[in-house]
Design an enzyme around this catalytic site. Structure first.
Site, PDB file in Angstrom:
ATOM      1  N   HIS A  65      -8.391  -4.670  -1.003  1.00  0.00           N
ATOM      2  CA  HIS A  65      -6.867  -4.334  -0.565  1.00  0.00           C
ATOM      3  C   HIS A  65      -6.714  -4.663   0.956  1.00  0.00           C
ATOM      4  CE1 HIS A  65      -3.912  -1.154  -0.566  1.00  0.00           C
ATOM      5  NE2 HIS A  65      -4.152  -0.600   0.697  1.00  0.00           N
ATOM      6  N   SER A 112       0.865  -1.230  -0.089  1.00  0.00           N
ATOM      7  CA  SER A 112       0.005   0.025  -0.157  1.00  0.00           C
ATOM      8  C   SER A 112       0.817   1.218  -0.053  1.00  0.00           C
ATOM      9  CB  SER A 112      -0.784  -0.074   1.352  1.00  0.00           C
ATOM     10  OG  SER A 112      -2.065   0.878   1.105  1.00  0.00           O
ATOM     11  N   ASP A 140      -8.711  -4.182  -6.440  1.00  0.00           N
ATOM     12  CA  ASP A 140      -8.379  -3.332  -5.480  1.00  0.00           C
ATOM     13  C   ASP A 140      -8.370  -1.688  -5.921  1.00  0.00           C
ATOM     14  OD1 ASP A 140      -6.888  -1.812  -3.612  1.00  0.00           O
ATOM     15  OD2 ASP A 140      -5.361  -3.282  -3.266  1.00  0.00           O
TER      16      ASP A 140
END
Length: 224
Positions: A187, A108, A175
Site C-alpha cells: 500500500h 487510498s 494491497d
C-alpha cells in the site's frame, strides 16, 4: 453562461476582461485527494502523479489543487468532507474555465473521496455525493490508486456510469486496502511499483483526446 450572456458580460466588464479571464484558466486542472494521515497537500503519491503527468503534457499549462480535508482515521466523517471539498473545487473550475480539461485523482482514502463524487451512489456505502451529470463533460480523466472500494469489487471502471470509461483504478498486487490480500507494504509502494506512472500515462492519453465541453463538433465528427 450562454453565448449571448457571455458577449453581454464582456461588454459590461470592458475590453480585455474576457481575454484576461481566459488566460487565467490552465489547459489542464488536477484535483487530487491525498491518503489517510498524509500531511496536508497532495501527499507523496499525489505529488509523484502530478510531477509525472506534467512531464507528459508537453507545453500544456497545468493547474493543481489539493483536496482540503482531514484525511483522518475517522473515515466516515473525513471522506465525505473530502468529497464535498473536491466536488466544490471541480464544479467551480468547470464553471469558470469551461475549456479546461479537468483531471480528478486520489490515493487510498483519497480514492474513496473520488468514489463518492463520481461513482454510483448505491455502490458507495450510502454516502454518495455525486456531482451534477453535466460536470462529467469537463472531466477528461480520473485516476485512483489503492481504492478501498476494490475490496468489495466496486472499482470505478465498472461502477461509474459517467466516469468509468475515463477512469484508471489501480491496486498494487495484494494491497489489503484495495484487495483481499495481506501485503501491507504494497500500500505504500505505488510510486516504486510504477503504478503512479501508469496512471499518469493513462491520464495524459485521455487529456490529449478529450474535447473541452465548450468545443463544437461538426457533422463529420471532427472538432470544429
Amino acid at each position: 453562461m450562454g453565448g449571448i450572456g457571455a458577449v453581454a458580460a464582456a461588454g459590461l466588464l470592458g475590453p480585455g476582461t474576457a481575454s484576461a479571464h481566459a488566460e487565467s484558466c490552465p489547459d489542464v486542472s488536477v484535483v487530487f485527494a491525498r491518503g489517510t494521515a498524509e500531511p496536508a497537500g497532495l501527499g507523496r503519491v499525489g505529488q509523484a502523479f502530478v510531477d509525472d503527468l506534467r512531464g507528459q503534457l508537453g507545453g500544456r499549462s497545468v493547474g493543481v489543487a489539493a483536496v482540503n480535508y482531514p484525511a483522518s482515521y475517522d473515515f466516515l466523517q473525513s471522506a465525505p468532507a473530502g468529497a464535498d471539498d473536491a466536488s466544490a473545487q471541480i464544479q467551480a473550475t468547470a464553471a469558470r474555465c469551461p475549456d479546461t480539461r479537468i483531471v480528478v485523482g486520489g490515493y487510498s482514502q483519497g480514492a474513496a473521496v473520488v468514489d463518492l463524487i463520481t461513482g454510483d451512489p448505491a455502490a458507495t456505502f450510502g454516502f454518495g455525493r455525486p456531482m451534477p451529470a453535466d460536470v462529467a463533460d469537463h472531466v477528461a480523466a480520473v485516476a485512483v490508486l489503492g481504492n478501498p472500494a476494490g475490496r468489495i469489487g466496486r472499482t470505478l471502471t465498472t461502477s461509474s456510469p459517467l466516469y468509468g470509461a475515463k477512469t484508471i483504478d489501480l491496486c498494487n498486487g495484494a494491497d489489503p486496502v484495495c484487495s483481499n490480500g495481506d501485503d501491507r507494504p504494497a500500500h505504500s509502494a505505488y510510486v516504486q511499483s510504477g503504478l503512479v506512472s501508469q496512471a499518469a500515462d493513462f491520464v495524459a492519453g485521455r487529456v490529449a483526446s478529450h474535447a473541452p465541453a465548450g468545443t463544437l463538433v461538426n457533422a463529420s465528427g471532427t472538432v470544429g
